[in-house]
Design an enzyme around this catalytic site. Structure first.
Site, mmCIF file in Angstrom:
data_model
loop_
_atom_site.group_PDB
_atom_site.id
_atom_site.type_symbol
_atom_site.label_atom_id
_atom_site.label_comp_id
_atom_site.label_asym_id
_atom_site.label_seq_id
_atom_site.Cartn_x
_atom_site.Cartn_y
_atom_site.Cartn_z
ATOM 1 N N GLU A 137 4.257 -11.855 -17.275
ATOM 2 C CA GLU A 137 3.598 -10.930 -16.291
ATOM 3 C C GLU A 137 3.103 -9.807 -17.366
ATOM 4 O O GLU A 137 2.027 -9.139 -16.743
ATOM 5 C CB GLU A 137 4.515 -10.625 -15.228
ATOM 6 C CG GLU A 137 5.912 -9.612 -15.638
ATOM 7 C CD GLU A 137 6.749 -9.477 -14.498
ATOM 8 O OE1 GLU A 137 6.242 -9.305 -13.449
ATOM 9 O OE2 GLU A 137 7.799 -9.215 -14.627
ATOM 10 N N CYS A 169 0.939 -1.290 0.067
ATOM 11 C CA CYS A 169 -0.112 -0.081 0.061
ATOM 12 C C CYS A 169 0.746 1.367 -0.095
ATOM 13 O O CYS A 169 1.967 1.153 0.522
ATOM 14 C CB CYS A 169 -0.994 -0.005 1.085
ATOM 15 S SG CYS A 169 -2.006 -1.432 1.221
ATOM 16 N N ARG A 228 3.090 1.381 -7.063
ATOM 17 C CA ARG A 228 3.208 0.375 -5.835
ATOM 18 C C ARG A 228 2.031 -0.692 -6.230
ATOM 19 O O ARG A 228 2.028 -1.779 -5.509
ATOM 20 C CB ARG A 228 3.127 0.772 -4.656
ATOM 21 C CG ARG A 228 4.251 1.545 -4.015
ATOM 22 C CD ARG A 228 4.034 2.317 -2.850
ATOM 23 N NE ARG A 228 3.916 1.446 -1.821
ATOM 24 C CZ ARG A 228 4.934 1.106 -0.981
ATOM 25 N NH1 ARG A 228 6.290 1.564 -1.171
ATOM 26 N NH2 ARG A 228 4.833 0.299 -0.051
ATOM 27 N N GLU A 272 13.759 -15.891 -16.622
ATOM 28 C CA GLU A 272 13.564 -14.419 -16.594
ATOM 29 C C GLU A 272 12.677 -13.850 -17.743
ATOM 30 O O GLU A 272 11.744 -13.051 -17.638
ATOM 31 C CB GLU A 272 14.661 -13.427 -16.418
ATOM 32 C CG GLU A 272 14.445 -12.216 -16.342
ATOM 33 C CD GLU A 272 13.468 -11.253 -15.454
ATOM 34 O OE1 GLU A 272 12.871 -12.113 -14.554
ATOM 35 O OE2 GLU A 272 13.459 -10.225 -15.682
ATOM 36 N N LYS A 321 9.162 -12.157 -17.614
ATOM 37 C CA LYS A 321 8.651 -10.917 -18.258
ATOM 38 C C LYS A 321 7.549 -11.035 -19.200
ATOM 39 O O LYS A 321 6.795 -10.231 -19.268
ATOM 40 C CB LYS A 321 9.953 -10.544 -18.795
ATOM 41 C CG LYS A 321 10.145 -9.047 -18.721
ATOM 42 C CD LYS A 321 11.090 -8.469 -17.526
ATOM 43 C CE LYS A 321 10.278 -8.888 -16.266
ATOM 44 N NZ LYS A 321 11.070 -8.937 -15.133
ATOM 45 N N LYS A 379 4.367 -3.397 -7.203
ATOM 46 C CA LYS A 379 6.035 -3.466 -7.331
ATOM 47 C C LYS A 379 6.625 -3.823 -6.137
ATOM 48 O O LYS A 379 7.870 -4.443 -6.341
ATOM 49 C CB LYS A 379 6.231 -2.052 -7.241
ATOM 50 C CG LYS A 379 7.737 -1.356 -7.754
ATOM 51 C CD LYS A 379 8.076 -2.060 -8.934
ATOM 52 C CE LYS A 379 9.659 -1.916 -9.150
ATOM 53 N NZ LYS A 379 10.118 -2.770 -10.293
ATOM 54 N N HIS A 411 11.815 -34.119 -21.042
ATOM 55 C CA HIS A 411 11.314 -34.778 -19.826
ATOM 56 C C HIS A 411 9.904 -34.462 -19.624
ATOM 57 O O HIS A 411 9.681 -34.565 -18.319
ATOM 58 C CB HIS A 411 12.240 -34.634 -18.874
ATOM 59 C CG HIS A 411 13.481 -35.152 -18.957
ATOM 60 N ND1 HIS A 411 14.180 -36.377 -19.347
ATOM 61 C CD2 HIS A 411 14.794 -34.343 -19.412
ATOM 62 C CE1 HIS A 411 15.190 -36.613 -19.571
ATOM 63 N NE2 HIS A 411 15.850 -35.379 -19.762
ATOM 64 N N ASN A 444 0.008 0.381 6.799
ATOM 65 C CA ASN A 444 0.406 -0.697 5.802
ATOM 66 C C ASN A 444 0.936 -1.726 6.666
ATOM 67 O O ASN A 444 1.739 -1.428 7.702
ATOM 68 C CB ASN A 444 1.669 -0.015 5.087
ATOM 69 C CG ASN A 444 2.000 -0.727 3.666
ATOM 70 O OD1 ASN A 444 1.322 -1.935 3.573
ATOM 71 N ND2 ASN A 444 3.066 -0.382 3.049
ATOM 72 N N GLY A 445 0.570 -2.949 6.444
ATOM 73 C CA GLY A 445 1.179 -4.039 7.323
ATOM 74 C C GLY A 445 0.058 -4.897 7.631
ATOM 75 O O GLY A 445 -1.150 -4.819 7.028
ATOM 76 N N TRP A 489 -3.831 -1.870 -1.418
ATOM 77 C CA TRP A 489 -3.884 -3.104 -2.139
ATOM 78 C C TRP A 489 -4.334 -4.326 -1.071
ATOM 79 O O TRP A 489 -3.644 -4.526 -0.256
ATOM 80 C CB TRP A 489 -2.171 -3.485 -2.667
ATOM 81 C CG TRP A 489 -2.233 -4.766 -3.619
ATOM 82 C CD1 TRP A 489 -2.239 -4.285 -4.962
ATOM 83 C CD2 TRP A 489 -1.769 -5.914 -3.197
ATOM 84 N NE1 TRP A 489 -1.947 -5.479 -5.591
ATOM 85 C CE2 TRP A 489 -1.716 -6.329 -4.814
ATOM 86 C CE3 TRP A 489 -1.428 -6.669 -2.374
ATOM 87 C CZ2 TRP A 489 -1.266 -7.852 -4.982
ATOM 88 C CZ3 TRP A 489 -1.198 -7.873 -2.560
ATOM 89 C CH2 TRP A 489 -0.965 -8.524 -3.782
HETATM 90 C C1 F6R Z 1 9.171 -9.352 -11.566
HETATM 91 C C2 F6R Z 1 9.235 -8.466 -10.597
HETATM 92 C C3 F6R Z 1 9.090 -9.298 -9.332
HETATM 93 C C4 F6R Z 1 10.021 -8.771 -8.154
HETATM 94 C C5 F6R Z 1 9.905 -9.609 -6.904
HETATM 95 C C6 F6R Z 1 11.077 -9.448 -5.961
HETATM 96 O O1 F6R Z 1 9.386 -8.452 -12.826
HETATM 97 O O2 F6R Z 1 9.531 -7.287 -10.481
HETATM 98 O O3 F6R Z 1 9.190 -10.632 -9.497
HETATM 99 O O4 F6R Z 1 11.470 -9.269 -8.778
HETATM 100 O O5 F6R Z 1 8.626 -8.975 -6.539
HETATM 101 O O6 F6R Z 1 11.143 -8.084 -5.602
HETATM 102 P P1 F6R Z 1 12.459 -7.332 -5.125
HETATM 103 O O7 F6R Z 1 13.564 -7.626 -5.664
HETATM 104 O O8 F6R Z 1 11.883 -5.856 -4.731
HETATM 105 O O9 F6R Z 1 12.721 -8.050 -3.650
#
Ligand code: F6R
Length: 610
Positions: free
Chosen positions: A490, A2, A27, A483, A487, A605, A506, A101-102, A75
């Site tokens: 998502e 949040c 966020r 990765e 990408k 984020k 497999h 937040n929490g 959120w």
């Molecule tokens: C994907 C992405 C997430 C973050 C994950 C960890 O593009 O951004 O998978 O990598 O939530 O976040 P951090 O690095 O902030 O711990």
């Protein structure tokens, strides 16, 4: 997850709160609200489900202006997405308003007690309990700070909390435990927020609250207290990010801007760490001291994209230092992680606030490991928990999908591996210098990728019609396959999986058809022939193959339907330009599918919940 903003000062409070909330949109959120201590010393609150612009529209008829206010973008973690559940939450008599937040773990038992005393709850959130508890304590103490102090003694869980009352209209009280808060210091005005970009247009002077801190904020004064109530000195930091850094600079999306930022962000990751004189690598003193210990093993913990940087780190560290390296998802490590004697635990986290990674770090420390955090956010919780930290120096990353911070994580893992390799006498001076020199070429090689954008767009157009896709690689290129798949899924919502190339047969082979494109990432190293063989096996089953290969790789043309190229170089140095191709491929695929690239559905984020 949040977003939190509090303001006290001379400006129009409503305008400031809405502006700051918009800057926290990245966020992730599902609803938002603001409360203002108005000129008649009454608290007025307005909330809306959906985008901040809906709240803004609603707030047009909301004239409240006054000396202080708080705002929140939610959120949902506890209670559905409704206006009632959006913050701020107010007490029974609307005299106290809070944002939080929490998670308040013992809210049920507290709620029962307060309900018996006559409190009426309006929402289904754990957070609302805070407004009622503060109300209870305020009646006895008539002092907001004391009421907040008493409240946090009663709750268990995590919180970044800001409270205000109409009885002390110029004052905000903030408290934090396991959730970040930062004060923005202005002239005749002050801010409190969950993160710096919220108030960046107004001030660059900041005070990071530490665990257990309580802050008393008026427009002219900031006083910090420790959890025992004693006064505490504070230090004002100057953040160097400017507003343009945090904005899109003319790009259609933050993600695209951040992909194009990479020549600079890689330079920043290297800055101050490689000597121009003898190419030696140096880190801040605390890191140097940490690394001077004779480690026998390394464990890396991380989530999501950072986890794939960790996987890459494993390959780099093992090949360059011969140390055994394990990589564990933070959410698993915190319960099942093993610490070995003389082991270094490295946590990779862009935000420095991912709850599972922080829990893993704490667990590692508890078990006696030495800990190093690799993060982008100075003052973040990870930097406070770990024995030492290395900053990515990438600047703010606003797009939810990590891009430039991933490549900086790779750079830092490469530097760390090279540095340990030299200390453990596992690399000759010539090889060491060669690698360090080559790392400095990466920004130039990334720019060359931007020159091939038309080809990448052409392939993305084809990929955009797929329902499902696979990504394959071997060795150092396998984490890139993971990765690349993350990408794509998502931001474009195409189902995608990344595998070591040898694994497809497999099981996943069963899913290969003409409709499932396969992205193969390869380099002319020891696994090259095996990769070509794997591509041949795949082609025989119908899929079209998109290869990401070196400039001078001629053989690949015979195997792949499309080839996207990165400049030929050493294996480690090629990883980042190849990653940039994967990022652009996902970006344009998502663009052709008209997806909300910077804010993919259901994602945020910074994941500060379990
Ligand atoms: C994907 C992405 C997430 C973050 C994950 C960890 O593009 O951004 O998978 O990598 O939530 O976040 P951090 O690095 O902030 O711990």
């Amino acid at each position: 997850m949040c977003g939190i903003i509090g303001y006290t000062g001379y400006r129009n409070t409503k305008t400031v709160l809405l502006n700051c909330l918009k800057r926290l949109e990245y966020r992730g959120y599902d609803s938002a609200g603001i409360s203002i201590n108005n000129e008649k010393s009454k608290i007025e609150t307005i909330k809306a489900v959906g985008e901040i612009k809906i709240l803004e529209k609603k707030a047009e008829s909301f004239s409240a202006n006054g000396p202080s206010g708080i705002g929140h973008s939610r959120w949902a973690t506890h209670g559905a997405v409704t206006e009632e559940n959006a913050h701020p939450h107010t007490s029974c008599h609307q005299e106290i308003a809070i944002i939080h937040n929490g998670i308040i773990e013992n809210f049920k038992s507290l709620q029962e007690k307060l309900t018996q005393k006559g409190h009426i709850f309006k929402s289904n959130t754990d957070s609302e309990i805070l407004a009622h508890l503060i109300e209870e304590h305020y009646e006895k103490t008539t002092d907001l700070k004391k009421a907040v102090e008493k409240t946090i003694q009663e709750i268990t869980g995590s919180y970044a909390l800001v409270a205000m009352t109409d009885k002390e209209p110029e004052k905000l009280i903030a408290a934090r435990k396991d959730s970040p808060l930062v004060i923005g210091v202005g002239d005749n005005e002050n801010f409190i927020a969950s993160d710096v970009p919220a108030f960046l247009p107004y001030t660059k002077r900041v005070i990071f609250l530490e665990e257990g801190d309580i802050a008393e904020i008026t427009k002219t004064k900031i006083q910090l207290y420790q959890s025992d109530g004693s006064k505490k000195e504070h230090e004002i930091n100057h953040v160097t990010w400017n507003i343009e850094d945090a904005e899109k600079s003319g790009f259609t999306h933050y993600m695209l801007k951040e992909i194009y930022d990479q020549p600079e962000s890689i330079q920043e990751a290297l800055r101050g760490r490689i000597s121009d004189f003898d190419y030696s690598i140096s880190f801040p003193d605390a890191v140097e001291e940490l690394l001077s210990q004779p480690f026998e093993s390394v464990s890396i913990v991380a989530c999501g994209t950072s986890y794939y940087a960790a996987l890459l780190g494993k390959y780099l560290l093992e090949s360059l230092t011969s140390l055994p390296v394990s990589v564990t998802y933070s959410s698993e490590y915190r319960f099942f992680g093993k610490n070995y004697a003389h082991s270094l635990v490295v946590a990779i986290t862009q935000s420095g606030e991912t709850l599972d990674t922080l829990a893993a770090l704490k667990e590692a420390r508890k078990n006696g490991a030495s800990t190093l955090a690799i993060t982008n956010i100075i003052g973040s919780s990870a930097t406070r928990i770990a024995d030492a930290y290395l900053l990515m120096q990438s600047g703010p990353e606003i797009g939810v999908a990590a891009t430039k911070t991933f490549t900086s994580q790779i750079v830092l893992m490469a530097l760390l591996s090279l540095c340990l390799s030299l200390r453990y006498d596992k690399i000759g001076a010539d090889d060491f210098h060669h690698h360090v020199q080559q790392l400095k070429q990466i920004p130039r090689n990334i720019r060359k990728i931007f020159d091939t954008i038309d080809e990448i767009k052409h392939v993305a157009k084809k990929l955009s019609t797929a329902y499902s896709a696979f990504f394959i690689g071997r060795g150092l290129w396998y984490p890139l396959a993971r990765e690349g798949a993350l990408k794509l899924k998502e931001i474009s919502y195409i189902h995608a999986e990344g595998f070591p190339a040898g694994e497809l047969k497999h099981g996943p082979f069963a899913l290969l058809t003409k409709e499932t494109p396969v992205v193969a990432i390869l380099h002319k190293g020891i696994t090259y022939d095996k990769m070509l063989a794997n591509i041949g096996e795949i082609k025989a089953r119908g899929p079209s193959v998109i290869a990401i290969a070196e400039d001078d790789d001629e053989d690949i043309e015979k195997y792949a339907d499309h080839v996207l190229r990165y400049p030929t170089d050493g294996e480690i140095e090629c990883l980042i330009p190849a990653t940039v191709i994967l990022q652009l491929l996902s970006y344009y695929t998502a663009l052709y599918r008209d997806c909300p690239i910077d804010k993919p559905r259901n994602l945020a984020k910074s994941v500060t919940v379990e």
